[in-house]
Design a protein around this motif. Structure first.
Motif, short mmCIF file in Angstrom:
data_model
loop_
_atom_site.label_atom_id
_atom_site.label_comp_id
_atom_site.label_asym_id
_atom_site.label_seq_id
_atom_site.Cartn_x
_atom_site.Cartn_y
_atom_site.Cartn_z
N ALA A 181 0.82 -1.23 0.00
CA ALA A 181 0.00 0.00 0.00
C ALA A 181 0.85 1.27 0.00
N LYS A 182 2.12 1.15 0.38
CA LYS A 182 3.07 2.28 0.34
C LYS A 182 2.51 3.56 0.96
N GLY A 183 2.05 3.45 2.20
CA GLY A 183 1.61 4.63 2.94
C GLY A 183 0.18 5.08 2.67
N GLN A 184 -0.54 4.37 1.82
CA GLN A 184 -1.94 4.74 1.53
C GLN A 184 -2.90 4.09 2.54
N PRO A 185 -4.11 4.66 2.73
CA PRO A 185 -5.09 4.04 3.64
C PRO A 185 -5.43 2.61 3.24
N ILE A 186 -5.80 1.80 4.23
CA ILE A 186 -6.09 0.37 4.00
C ILE A 186 -7.39 0.00 4.71
N LYS A 187 -8.18 -0.85 4.08
CA LYS A 187 -9.38 -1.40 4.75
C LYS A 187 -9.62 -2.79 4.17
N ILE A 188 -9.04 -3.78 4.84
CA ILE A 188 -9.07 -5.13 4.27
C ILE A 188 -9.40 -6.21 5.33
N ILE A 189 -9.88 -7.34 4.80
CA ILE A 189 -9.88 -8.55 5.62
C ILE A 189 -9.11 -9.61 4.83
N CYS A 190 -8.49 -10.54 5.53
CA CYS A 190 -7.82 -11.64 4.83
C CYS A 190 -8.13 -12.95 5.52
N PRO A 191 -9.04 -13.73 4.92
CA PRO A 191 -9.32 -15.05 5.47
C PRO A 191 -8.29 -16.03 4.95
N GLY A 192 -7.95 -17.03 5.73
CA GLY A 192 -7.01 -18.02 5.21
C GLY A 192 -6.61 -19.05 6.24
N LYS A 193 -5.88 -20.06 5.74
CA LYS A 193 -5.46 -21.15 6.62
C LYS A 193 -4.21 -20.76 7.40
N THR A 194 -4.11 -21.32 8.60
CA THR A 194 -2.96 -21.08 9.46
C THR A 194 -2.55 -22.42 10.08
N TYR A 195 -1.31 -22.50 10.55
CA TYR A 195 -0.77 -23.78 11.03
C TYR A 195 0.01 -23.60 12.33
N ARG A 196 -0.16 -24.54 13.25
CA ARG A 196 0.64 -24.50 14.50
C ARG A 196 0.95 -25.92 14.97
N ARG A 197 2.04 -26.04 15.72
CA ARG A 197 2.42 -27.35 16.25
C ARG A 197 1.53 -27.69 17.44
N ASP A 198 0.31 -28.09 17.15
CA ASP A 198 -0.64 -28.38 18.22
C ASP A 198 -1.05 -29.85 18.14
N ASP A 199 -1.35 -30.45 19.28
CA ASP A 199 -1.92 -31.80 19.23
C ASP A 199 -3.42 -31.65 19.00
N ASP A 200 -3.93 -32.41 18.03
CA ASP A 200 -5.35 -32.26 17.68
C ASP A 200 -6.25 -32.83 18.77
N ASP A 201 -7.24 -32.04 19.15
CA ASP A 201 -8.31 -32.56 20.02
C ASP A 201 -9.60 -31.82 19.65
N ALA A 209 -8.17 -21.88 10.68
CA ALA A 209 -8.28 -20.72 9.80
C ALA A 209 -8.65 -19.47 10.59
N GLN A 210 -8.15 -18.36 10.09
CA GLN A 210 -8.45 -17.07 10.73
C GLN A 210 -8.89 -16.06 9.67
N VAL A 211 -9.56 -15.02 10.14
CA VAL A 211 -9.79 -13.86 9.27
C VAL A 211 -9.12 -12.68 9.96
N GLU A 212 -8.19 -12.09 9.27
CA GLU A 212 -7.51 -10.92 9.80
C GLU A 212 -8.23 -9.68 9.27
N GLY A 213 -8.34 -8.66 10.09
CA GLY A 213 -8.91 -7.40 9.61
C GLY A 213 -7.92 -6.29 9.88
N LEU A 214 -7.82 -5.34 8.95
CA LEU A 214 -6.90 -4.22 9.16
C LEU A 214 -7.47 -2.95 8.52
N VAL A 215 -7.53 -1.89 9.34
CA VAL A 215 -7.95 -0.59 8.81
C VAL A 215 -6.88 0.42 9.20
N ILE A 216 -6.36 1.13 8.22
CA ILE A 216 -5.40 2.20 8.52
C ILE A 216 -5.84 3.46 7.78
N ASP A 217 -5.91 4.54 8.51
CA ASP A 217 -6.27 5.83 7.90
C ASP A 217 -5.97 6.92 8.92
#
Ligand code: DAH
Length: 345
Positions: A181-201, A209-217
């Motif tokens: 964005a090079k210093g320009q305002p931002i208003k986004i979400i980003c859904p997607g897969k994520t990974y961690r060394r966790d034991d499944d239960d 999966a997470q959805v990240e949200g970011l607003v900059i202005d």
């Protein structure tokens, strides 16, 4: 004349036989072609007087026309018969019950992402994607988590080599988007897969999966964050949902909060979903840390922003009463169908 009659009755009986199309064409040639039995009788004309020629000629033409019409009728009859046979042999029995067909349904995982995206798109957000295999630089460094920072312990990361890893949170996409964005305002979400060394239960999975949200202005404040997340909670859970902020810590936000939604099952009275408290924790959020802004080229004295990270499966489990996170990944058709029924209700 006698001969015409004789040939005529021969032709008639030939045609009346149980003949096929091929044989009928042969019969036609036999009587009506240039050298056919009827046609050659024309040669007899030479032996006749003018008067006789007239009546003989007429008789011969009538005979030929008659044979031709018999053949044509027979031809139509045979073609009809052939068509009927074809119709009979190709007949489809539409009274047979159909084989039960099974149509596919969308996996709940993607339905929930669609739902979340719709809510935020409705608030003017753009949807961004980032890499699942990412660099330490984006997943940690640019988010104010340097190499020796104790916060790295909060995330059991799966490393590919010293610099490359499977992203442990979608916050990494923030760093990519800010860089572009090079210093320009931002208003986004980003859904997607994520990974961690966790034991499944039932509540943990090494892939989630997470959805990240970011607003900059300019002039973005905590009130904007609260209003945004409250609208999300109302749309996702219940029209009368409320949210509350609890103070927390994330290296990339200051201040940081943990966000609870009022229990949509008991409406605050206390039940086993909210463990008696009337509130359910749904996400982490905060105001973008000045260091994060600076590292990505934003002047923290001019720009501010908020960010949030929602656990997709957690929201889906709460919203649809699913008790085991692993169900999202097992692809058991019974679960998928059951879920789709709930979504339709
Ligand atoms: N990245 C955090 C996690 O995985 C979630 C999170 C918390 C994201 C606060 C944010 C935030 O953007 O502001 O636990």
């Amino acid at each position: 004349m006698e001969e015409i009659k004789k040939i005529l009755s021969e032709a008639k009986s030939d045609i009346e036989q149980d003949v096929g199309l091929e044989r009928l064409i042969e019969i036609k040639n036999l009587y009506l072609s240039k050298k056919g039995k009827l046609s050659v009788l024309i040669n007899k004309m030479r032996e006749l007087s003018i008067e006789e020629k007239k009546s003989f000629g007429k008789e011969l033409n009538d005979a030929k026309a008659y044979v031709e019409s018999l053949i044509n009728n027979k031809m139509v009859e045979l073609e009809k018969k052939k068509l009927n046979q074809k119709l009979e042999s190709e007949k489809i029995d539409i009274t047979l019950p159909p084989i039960d067909s099974h149509s596919g349904v969308a996996n709940p995982f993607y339905k929930i992402i669609d739902e979340i995206e719709d809510i935020f798109i409705g608030m003017g957000y753009k949807v961004e994607k980032g890499p699942e295999v990412d660099k330490d630089h984006y997943v940690f460094e640019l988010l104010n988590i340097p190499k020796d920072h104790p916060a790295r312990d909060m995330q059991d990361t799966l490393y590919i080599d010293n610099e490359t890893l499977l992203r442990s949170h979608t916050s990494a996409v923030q760093a990519h988007v800010m860089e572009k964005a090079k210093g320009q305002p931002i208003k986004i979400i980003c859904p997607g897969k994520t990974y961690r060394r966790d034991d499944d239960d039932m509540t943990h999975s090494h892939q989630f999966a997470q959805v990240e949200g970011l607003v900059i202005d300019k002039n973005i404040n905590m009130g904007n964050l609260k209003a945004t997340l409250e609208l999300f909670a109302k749309k996702m859970f219940s029209k009368d949902s409320k949210i509350r902020f609890r103070s927390s810590y994330f290296p990339f936000t200051e201040p940081s909060v943990e966000v609870d939604v009022s229990c949509f099952s008991c409406h605050g009275k206390g039940c086993n979903i909210c463990k008696g408290s009337g509130w359910i924790e749904i996400l982490g959020a905060g105001m973008v840390h000045p260091n994060v802004l600076k590292m990505s080229g934003y002047d923290p004295d001019v720009y501010s922003g908020f960010a949030f990270g929602i656990g997709i499966e957690r929201v889906a489990m709460l919203r649809y009463g699913i008790d085991d996170i692993r169900k999202f990944y097992q692809n058991d058709i019974r679960f998928i169908e059951e879920f789709n029924k709930k979504v339709e209700d």
